[in-house]
Scaffold this active site. Structure first.
Site, PDB file in Angstrom:
ATOM      1  N   LYS A  18       0.950  -0.874   0.076  1.00 26.17           N
ATOM      2  CA  LYS A  18      -0.271   0.043   0.323  1.00 26.17           C
ATOM      3  C   LYS A  18       0.778   1.336  -0.056  1.00 26.17           C
ATOM      4  CE  LYS A  18      -4.243   0.183   0.641  1.00 26.17           C
ATOM      5  NZ  LYS A  18      -5.701  -0.468  -0.309  1.00 26.17           N
TER       6      LYS A  18
HETATM    7  N1  GLU Z   1      -6.973  -0.508  -3.452  1.00 29.17           N
HETATM    8  C1  GLU Z   1      -7.709  -1.411  -3.570  1.00 29.17           C
HETATM    9  C2  GLU Z   1      -7.995  -2.469  -2.329  1.00 29.17           C
HETATM   10  O1  GLU Z   1      -7.593  -1.680  -1.509  1.00 29.17           O
HETATM   11  C3  GLU Z   1      -7.052  -2.255  -5.146  1.00 29.17           C
HETATM   12  C4  GLU Z   1      -5.635  -2.331  -5.122  1.00 29.17           C
HETATM   13  C5  GLU Z   1      -5.873  -2.643  -6.000  1.00 29.17           C
HETATM   14  O2  GLU Z   1      -5.887  -3.329  -7.514  1.00 29.17           O
HETATM   15  O3  GLU Z   1      -4.273  -3.211  -6.087  1.00 29.17           O
HETATM   16  O4  GLU Z   1      -8.073  -3.326  -3.164  1.00 29.17           O
END
Ligand code: GLU
Length: 426
Positions: free
Chosen positions: A116
């Site tokens: 993240k």
């Molecule tokens: N931000 C989204 C999540 O928390 C998508 C992450 C992604 O597609 O890599 O799942």
């Protein structure tokens, strides 16, 4: 035993999302009878990068922003996870979100590990030009981590396909050639996938459908309240409405609206994303975000930020089912209360996995330079989500635990197995 820096920080922070993530992991480790040293490995993020970088603002001034990128456990594949632009982004929150990504990818069985990123900023108060400058500089600062084989970012709260396009372009400029697979959630014109924009919402809709079915109900005619009208909230509202559900309440950061007879979702979707869109709606009662959570409805979808259903309000939740479209909206204290009250919670690491599932499809399409039609993407997504729902429900039943613990048992077990098989280097 001496505490690591992270452990010390975790104990001093109030309402720490990472502390919650650790509590959930420890509970799963208990069920899995996980080796203590392996648990120690899984508790810690593998690497954390903090960057402080200057951005040229429109008025000629220079402002310094802080950003993060965290990789959790790398055992199952390249790091994958969104980038969040929000004034309340912290390292603690980014750590928790990275860990949740690890379990999420493992629950739906896609070959990624969790990551993240985030920048402490309010994107609504930045011009498009400033947002582009900030994005390009942040990506340059974290460029030692990202790449199509190492770490693939995606949208999260406060970011969108345009931001992903700048990320792709910045990375490609550094390389000297175009690298679409470095980021997912891009516009279709530059290698994005059909169906990605609505993928998280579609997954949430499928989860609500399966949960209702488990209770002998259907989505048709079910009442739904949705907290949040960003990418995920609005797509969920649209798809739920199309599936015949009655969306009775919706909200954004400013507050919400409620009409027990149902809201005109197509009209609301028309102005989605614009300030005041929800508040200008006539045929409904104005409510607060807190009130929305406590409305009588069949399905409650928290699709905003973490920590909104807590020990303080869980007793007043009237929904029959909660589908966690946001990451971490229900705290462990609330979980216990909701369990006692027989409210079915479809946990985030399953419920909102539709986004990363189609991100995976996008990455595969980019790597192969061969693109699929929307129908195929949606079909593959719905199949993956249904299969995962039933695996989690079955695991929960076999272990006599709730759906969250069922999902954790599957996710943590897969990561623990991969970590063990790979062994400790050197
Ligand atoms: N931000 C989204 C999540 O928390 C998508 C992450 C992604 O597609 O890599 O799942």
């Amino acid at each position: 035993m001496a505490q690591t820096t992270i452990e010390r920080e975790r104990h001093t922070e109030e309402r720490s999302a990472y502390a919650i993530a650790i509590r959930q992991l420890e509970a799963a480790a208990h069920y899995l009878n996980l080796d203590r040293s392996l648990l120690e490995v899984l508790k810690h993020p593998r690497r954390e990068l903090i960057v402080n970088f200057p951005v040229k603002m429109d008025d000629g001034s220079i402002r310094v922003f802080t950003g993060y990128r965290v990789h959790h456990n790398p055992a199952r594949g390249p790091a994958k996870g969104g980038i969040r632009y929000h004034p309340e982004v912290t390292l603690d929150e980014t750590r928790a979100l990275a860990m949740w990504m690890t379990w999420k990818c493992a629950v739906v069985n896609i070959p990624y590990s969790g990551a993240k990123g985030g920048v402490v900023c309010d994107p609504k108060r930045l011009s498009v030009h400033e947002l582009e400058n900030l994005t390009r500089r942040y990506i340059t600062e974290i460029s030692m981590l990202i790449g199509p084989e190492s770490d693939i970012p995606a949208p999260d709260v406060g970011t969108n396909p345009q931001v992903m396009a700048w990320i792709m372009d910045t990375y490609s400029m550094h390389k000297g050639y175009t690298v679409p697979a470095v980021v997912t959630g891009k516009p279709i014109a530059i290698g994005g996938s059909e169906g990605r924009l609505e993928a998280t919402g579609r997954g949430v809709m499928v989860m609500a459908h399966e949960a209702l079915r488990q209770l002998g109900r259907t989505l048709e005619g079910a009442t739904v309240a949705i907290q949040g009208f960003g990418n995920v909230g609005s797509a969920t509202a649209k798809l739920m409405h199309q599936a015949g559900a009655k969306v009775v309440a919706i909200s954004d950061v400013r507050g919400g609206i409620y009409n027990p007879n149902g809201l005109n979702i197509p009209a609301l979707l028309h102005c989605a994303g614009r300030d005041g869109c929800i508040q200008a709606y006539r045929d409904a009662e104005l409510i607060t975000n807190e009130e929305l959570l406590e409305l009588p409805c069949d399905v409650l979808v928290p699709a905003a930020l973490h920590g909104v259903i807590t020990g303080h309000n869980a007793e007043r939740i009237q929904a029959r089912i909660i589908v966690e479209a946001a990451n971490g909206p229900v705290t462990p204290d609330a979980d216990e209360i909701l369990d006692d009250r027989g409210i079915l919670v479809v946990p985030d690491i399953l419920a909102n996995a539709g986004g990363v599932v189609v991100s995976y499809f996008e990455w595969v399409q980019d790597l192969q330079a061969f693109f699929w039609e929307e129908e195929e993407v949606n079909l593959k997504l719905e199949k993956a989500m249904r299969r995962s729902y039933h695996h989690v429900a079955q695991t929960a039943e076999q272990n006599k635990v709730n759906m969250r613990m069922g999902a954790y048992i599957i996710g943590v077990n897969r990561v623990a197995e991969a970590t063990t098989i790979r062994g400790i280097y050197p």
